[in-house]
Write an enzyme that holds these catalytic residues in place. Sequence first.
Site, PDB file in Angstrom:
ATOM      1  N   LYS A  19       0.831  -1.201   0.000  1.00  0.00           N
ATOM      2  CA  LYS A  19       0.000   0.000   0.000  1.00  0.00           C
ATOM      3  C   LYS A  19       0.877   1.267   0.000  1.00  0.00           C
ATOM      4  O   LYS A  19       2.093   1.173   0.205  1.00  0.00           O
ATOM      5  CB  LYS A  19      -0.929  -0.028   1.222  1.00  0.00           C
ATOM      6  CG  LYS A  19      -1.953  -1.181   1.185  1.00  0.00           C
ATOM      7  CD  LYS A  19      -2.900  -1.094   2.376  1.00  0.00           C
ATOM      8  CE  LYS A  19      -3.902  -2.227   2.393  1.00  0.00           C
ATOM      9  NZ  LYS A  19      -4.866  -2.100   3.525  1.00  0.00           N
ATOM     10  N   TYR A  31     -12.337  -2.176  -3.463  1.00  0.00           N
ATOM     11  CA  TYR A  31     -12.842  -2.237  -2.086  1.00  0.00           C
ATOM     12  C   TYR A  31     -14.376  -2.180  -2.024  1.00  0.00           C
ATOM     13  O   TYR A  31     -14.940  -1.822  -0.986  1.00  0.00           O
ATOM     14  CB  TYR A  31     -12.243  -1.101  -1.254  1.00  0.00           C
ATOM     15  CG  TYR A  31     -10.825  -1.357  -0.774  1.00  0.00           C
ATOM     16  CD1 TYR A  31     -10.507  -2.521  -0.056  1.00  0.00           C
ATOM     17  CD2 TYR A  31      -9.803  -0.435  -0.994  1.00  0.00           C
ATOM     18  CE1 TYR A  31      -9.215  -2.756   0.407  1.00  0.00           C
ATOM     19  CE2 TYR A  31      -8.500  -0.663  -0.534  1.00  0.00           C
ATOM     20  CZ  TYR A  31      -8.220  -1.820   0.172  1.00  0.00           C
ATOM     21  OH  TYR A  31      -6.936  -2.046   0.635  1.00  0.00           O
ATOM     22  N   HIS A  69      -1.976  -5.282   1.246  1.00  0.00           N
ATOM     23  CA  HIS A  69      -3.271  -5.916   0.944  1.00  0.00           C
ATOM     24  C   HIS A  69      -3.013  -7.321   0.417  1.00  0.00           C
ATOM     25  O   HIS A  69      -2.051  -7.541  -0.312  1.00  0.00           O
ATOM     26  CB  HIS A  69      -4.027  -5.133  -0.133  1.00  0.00           C
ATOM     27  CG  HIS A  69      -5.214  -5.899  -0.653  1.00  0.00           C
ATOM     28  ND1 HIS A  69      -6.437  -5.895  -0.008  1.00  0.00           N
ATOM     29  CD2 HIS A  69      -5.341  -6.757  -1.706  1.00  0.00           C
ATOM     30  CE1 HIS A  69      -7.271  -6.703  -0.652  1.00  0.00           C
ATOM     31  NE2 HIS A  69      -6.624  -7.236  -1.690  1.00  0.00           N
ATOM     32  N   GLU A  87      -9.480 -10.067  -7.985  1.00  0.00           N
ATOM     33  CA  GLU A  87      -8.495  -8.996  -7.831  1.00  0.00           C
ATOM     34  C   GLU A  87      -7.331  -9.145  -8.817  1.00  0.00           C
ATOM     35  O   GLU A  87      -6.848  -8.147  -9.362  1.00  0.00           O
ATOM     36  CB  GLU A  87      -8.008  -8.953  -6.387  1.00  0.00           C
ATOM     37  CG  GLU A  87      -9.131  -8.508  -5.435  1.00  0.00           C
ATOM     38  CD  GLU A  87      -8.808  -8.681  -3.954  1.00  0.00           C
ATOM     39  OE1 GLU A  87      -7.694  -9.135  -3.617  1.00  0.00           O
ATOM     40  OE2 GLU A  87      -9.679  -8.358  -3.120  1.00  0.00           O
TER      41      GLU A  87
HETATM   42  P1  DAT Z   1      -7.882  -6.842   5.119  1.00  0.00           P
HETATM   43  O1  DAT Z   1      -7.068  -5.732   4.479  1.00  0.00           O
HETATM   44  O2  DAT Z   1      -7.118  -7.523   6.215  1.00  0.00           O
HETATM   45  O3  DAT Z   1      -8.463  -7.796   4.117  1.00  0.00           O
HETATM   46  P2  DAT Z   1     -10.554  -5.701   5.342  1.00  0.00           P
HETATM   47  O4  DAT Z   1     -10.832  -6.267   3.987  1.00  0.00           O
HETATM   48  O5  DAT Z   1     -11.530  -6.008   6.430  1.00  0.00           O
HETATM   49  O6  DAT Z   1      -9.111  -6.131   5.869  1.00  0.00           O
HETATM   50  O7  DAT Z   1     -10.449  -4.115   5.249  1.00  0.00           O
HETATM   51  C1  DAT Z   1      -9.784  -3.512   4.165  1.00  0.00           C
HETATM   52  C2  DAT Z   1      -8.948  -2.383   4.685  1.00  0.00           C
HETATM   53  O8  DAT Z   1      -9.792  -1.386   5.237  1.00  0.00           O
HETATM   54  C3  DAT Z   1      -7.992  -2.755   5.825  1.00  0.00           C
HETATM   55  O9  DAT Z   1      -6.786  -3.304   5.363  1.00  0.00           O
HETATM   56  C4  DAT Z   1      -7.798  -1.450   6.497  1.00  0.00           C
HETATM   57  C5  DAT Z   1      -9.141  -0.749   6.345  1.00  0.00           C
HETATM   58  N1  DAT Z   1      -9.984  -0.939   7.531  1.00  0.00           N
HETATM   59  C6  DAT Z   1     -10.567  -2.084   7.938  1.00  0.00           C
HETATM   60  N2  DAT Z   1     -11.250  -1.908   9.068  1.00  0.00           N
HETATM   61  C7  DAT Z   1     -11.093  -0.592   9.392  1.00  0.00           C
HETATM   62  C8  DAT Z   1     -11.545   0.237  10.445  1.00  0.00           C
HETATM   63  N3  DAT Z   1     -12.327  -0.247  11.419  1.00  0.00           N
HETATM   64  N4  DAT Z   1     -11.172   1.539  10.442  1.00  0.00           N
HETATM   65  C9  DAT Z   1     -10.388   2.032   9.460  1.00  0.00           C
HETATM   66  N5  DAT Z   1      -9.928   1.313   8.431  1.00  0.00           N
HETATM   67  C10 DAT Z   1     -10.272   0.028   8.397  1.00  0.00           C
HETATM   68 MG    MG Z   2      -9.944  -7.599   2.713  1.00  0.00          MG
END
Ligand code: DAT
Ligand code: MG
Length: 147
Positions: A9, A49, A115, A126
Amino acid sequence: MEKTFLMVKPDGVQRNLIGEIVQRFEKKGYQLVGAKLMHISKELAEEHYGEHKERPFFGELVSFITSGPVFAMVWQGDNVIKVAREMMGKTNPVDAAPGTIRGDYSVQVGMNIIHGSDSPESAEREVNLFFNESELVSYAKDINKWV
Ligand code: DAT
Ligand code: MG
Protein backbone atom coordinates in the site's frame (compact mmCIF):
# COMPACT_ATOMS: atom_id res chain seq x y z
CA MET A 1 -1.17 -23.32 -9.70
CA GLU A 2 -2.88 -21.16 -7.07
CA LYS A 3 -2.41 -17.39 -7.44
CA THR A 4 -3.11 -14.44 -5.17
CA PHE A 5 -3.10 -10.68 -5.47
CA LEU A 6 -0.85 -8.82 -3.02
CA MET A 7 -0.21 -5.10 -2.92
CA VAL A 8 2.20 -2.93 -0.98
CA LYS A 9 0.00 0.00 0.00
CA PRO A 10 1.08 3.68 -0.29
CA ASP A 11 2.45 3.67 3.29
CA GLY A 12 4.62 0.63 2.54
CA VAL A 13 5.97 2.25 -0.63
CA GLN A 14 6.71 5.53 1.19
CA ARG A 15 8.48 3.63 3.97
CA ASN A 16 10.74 1.74 1.54
CA LEU A 17 9.28 -1.66 2.38
CA ILE A 18 8.77 -3.01 -1.17
CA GLY A 19 12.03 -4.97 -1.15
CA GLU A 20 11.50 -6.35 2.35
CA ILE A 21 8.01 -7.54 1.51
CA VAL A 22 8.99 -9.11 -1.82
CA GLN A 23 11.87 -10.85 -0.07
CA ARG A 24 9.60 -12.44 2.54
CA PHE A 25 7.46 -14.13 -0.11
CA GLU A 26 10.47 -15.11 -2.21
CA LYS A 27 12.25 -16.64 0.77
CA LYS A 28 9.11 -18.49 1.78
CA GLY A 29 9.21 -20.25 -1.59
CA TYR A 30 6.49 -18.52 -3.56
CA GLN A 31 6.94 -17.33 -7.12
CA LEU A 32 6.37 -13.79 -8.38
CA VAL A 33 4.47 -13.93 -11.67
CA GLY A 34 3.50 -10.27 -12.13
CA ALA A 35 4.29 -6.88 -10.58
CA LYS A 36 3.94 -3.18 -11.25
CA LEU A 37 4.26 0.16 -9.52
CA MET A 38 1.08 2.11 -10.17
CA HIS A 39 -1.24 4.84 -9.01
CA ILE A 40 -4.74 3.50 -8.30
CA SER A 41 -7.56 5.65 -9.71
CA LYS A 42 -10.57 6.49 -7.54
CA GLU A 43 -12.72 4.25 -9.79
CA LEU A 44 -10.39 1.27 -9.41
CA ALA A 45 -10.15 1.83 -5.64
CA GLU A 46 -13.94 1.90 -5.29
CA GLU A 47 -14.26 -1.29 -7.31
CA HIS A 48 -11.43 -3.09 -5.52
CA TYR A 49 -12.84 -2.24 -2.09
CA GLY A 50 -16.49 -2.50 -3.21
CA GLU A 51 -17.36 -4.94 -0.41
CA HIS A 52 -16.69 -2.14 2.09
CA LYS A 53 -18.70 0.62 0.44
CA GLU A 54 -21.27 0.82 3.25
CA ARG A 55 -18.61 0.95 5.98
CA PRO A 56 -17.93 4.28 7.74
CA PHE A 57 -14.24 4.17 6.81
CA PHE A 58 -14.83 3.64 3.05
CA GLY A 59 -14.07 7.24 2.04
CA GLU A 60 -10.89 7.27 4.08
CA LEU A 61 -9.87 3.90 2.64
CA VAL A 62 -10.31 5.07 -0.95
CA SER A 63 -8.48 8.33 -0.33
CA PHE A 64 -5.62 6.50 1.40
CA ILE A 65 -5.14 3.83 -1.28
CA THR A 66 -5.10 6.51 -4.02
CA SER A 67 -2.78 8.86 -2.07
CA GLY A 68 0.45 7.57 -3.60
CA PRO A 69 1.83 4.73 -5.69
CA VAL A 70 1.24 1.12 -4.73
CA PHE A 71 3.22 -1.96 -5.73
CA ALA A 72 0.77 -4.50 -7.14
CA MET A 73 1.85 -8.13 -7.39
CA VAL A 74 0.63 -11.60 -8.29
CA TRP A 75 2.25 -14.51 -6.47
CA GLN A 76 1.74 -18.19 -7.01
CA GLY A 77 2.33 -21.42 -5.14
CA ASP A 78 0.64 -24.06 -3.01
CA ASN A 79 -1.96 -22.51 -0.70
CA VAL A 80 -0.53 -19.05 -1.39
CA ILE A 81 -3.86 -17.28 -0.70
CA LYS A 82 -4.18 -18.52 2.87
CA VAL A 83 -0.48 -18.53 3.72
CA ALA A 84 0.09 -14.99 2.40
CA ARG A 85 -2.76 -13.81 4.68
CA GLU A 86 -1.01 -15.50 7.61
CA MET A 87 2.29 -13.85 6.67
CA MET A 88 0.54 -10.45 6.49
CA GLY A 89 -1.00 -10.76 9.95
CA LYS A 90 -4.36 -9.57 11.25
CA THR A 91 -6.02 -6.52 9.67
CA ASN A 92 -5.55 -4.35 12.76
CA PRO A 93 -1.84 -4.08 13.59
CA VAL A 94 -2.81 -4.09 17.28
CA ASP A 95 -3.78 -7.74 16.84
CA ALA A 96 -1.13 -8.70 14.27
CA ALA A 97 1.48 -11.02 15.74
CA PRO A 98 5.16 -10.08 15.77
CA GLY A 99 6.83 -11.81 12.83
CA THR A 100 3.98 -10.92 10.49
CA ILE A 101 4.33 -8.01 8.08
CA ARG A 102 1.64 -5.92 9.75
CA GLY A 103 2.83 -6.97 13.20
CA ASP A 104 6.39 -5.92 12.44
CA TYR A 105 5.85 -2.73 10.47
CA SER A 106 2.56 -1.05 11.27
CA VAL A 107 0.73 0.63 14.13
CA GLN A 108 -2.74 1.65 12.96
CA VAL A 109 -5.46 -0.08 10.96
CA GLY A 110 -5.76 2.68 8.36
CA MET A 111 -2.12 2.23 7.36
CA ASN A 112 -1.39 -1.47 7.52
CA ILE A 113 1.21 -1.73 4.75
CA ILE A 114 -0.14 -4.57 2.63
CA HIS A 115 -3.27 -5.92 0.94
CA GLY A 116 -3.83 -9.60 0.17
CA SER A 117 -6.78 -11.46 -1.32
CA ASP A 118 -8.80 -13.25 1.36
CA SER A 119 -10.32 -16.17 -0.61
CA PRO A 120 -10.05 -17.98 -3.95
CA GLU A 121 -12.97 -15.89 -5.26
CA SER A 122 -11.41 -12.57 -4.26
CA ALA A 123 -7.99 -13.67 -5.57
CA GLU A 124 -9.48 -14.43 -8.99
CA ARG A 125 -11.39 -11.15 -9.01
CA GLU A 126 -8.49 -9.00 -7.83
CA VAL A 127 -5.83 -10.56 -10.08
CA ASN A 128 -8.09 -9.87 -13.07
CA LEU A 129 -8.96 -6.37 -11.87
CA PHE A 130 -5.31 -5.31 -11.68
CA PHE A 131 -3.56 -7.41 -14.32
CA ASN A 132 -4.08 -8.43 -17.94
CA GLU A 133 -3.23 -11.97 -18.99
CA SER A 134 -0.24 -10.56 -20.91
CA GLU A 135 1.23 -9.06 -17.72
CA LEU A 136 1.45 -12.43 -15.96
CA VAL A 137 4.58 -14.38 -16.72
CA SER A 138 4.48 -18.15 -16.65
CA TYR A 139 7.94 -19.64 -16.19
CA ALA A 140 9.52 -22.71 -14.68
CA LYS A 141 12.10 -22.41 -11.92
CA ASP A 142 14.40 -25.31 -11.20
CA ILE A 143 14.30 -24.45 -7.50
CA ASN A 144 10.59 -25.30 -7.35
CA LYS A 145 11.42 -28.97 -6.97
CA TRP A 146 13.15 -28.11 -3.66
CA VAL A 147 10.28 -26.06 -2.22
P1 DAT B 1 -7.88 -6.84 5.12
O1 DAT B 1 -7.07 -5.73 4.48
O2 DAT B 1 -7.12 -7.52 6.22
O3 DAT B 1 -8.46 -7.80 4.12
P2 DAT B 1 -10.55 -5.70 5.34
O4 DAT B 1 -10.83 -6.27 3.99
O5 DAT B 1 -11.53 -6.01 6.43
O6 DAT B 1 -9.11 -6.13 5.87
O7 DAT B 1 -10.45 -4.11 5.25
C1 DAT B 1 -9.78 -3.51 4.17
C2 DAT B 1 -8.95 -2.38 4.68
O8 DAT B 1 -9.79 -1.39 5.24
C3 DAT B 1 -7.99 -2.76 5.82
O9 DAT B 1 -6.79 -3.30 5.36
C4 DAT B 1 -7.80 -1.45 6.50
C5 DAT B 1 -9.14 -0.75 6.35
N1 DAT B 1 -9.98 -0.94 7.53
C6 DAT B 1 -10.57 -2.08 7.94
N2 DAT B 1 -11.25 -1.91 9.07
C7 DAT B 1 -11.09 -0.59 9.39
C8 DAT B 1 -11.54 0.24 10.44
N3 DAT B 1 -12.33 -0.25 11.42
N4 DAT B 1 -11.17 1.54 10.44
C9 DAT B 1 -10.39 2.03 9.46
N5 DAT B 1 -9.93 1.31 8.43
C10 DAT B 1 -10.27 0.03 8.40
MG1 MG C 1 -9.94 -7.60 2.71
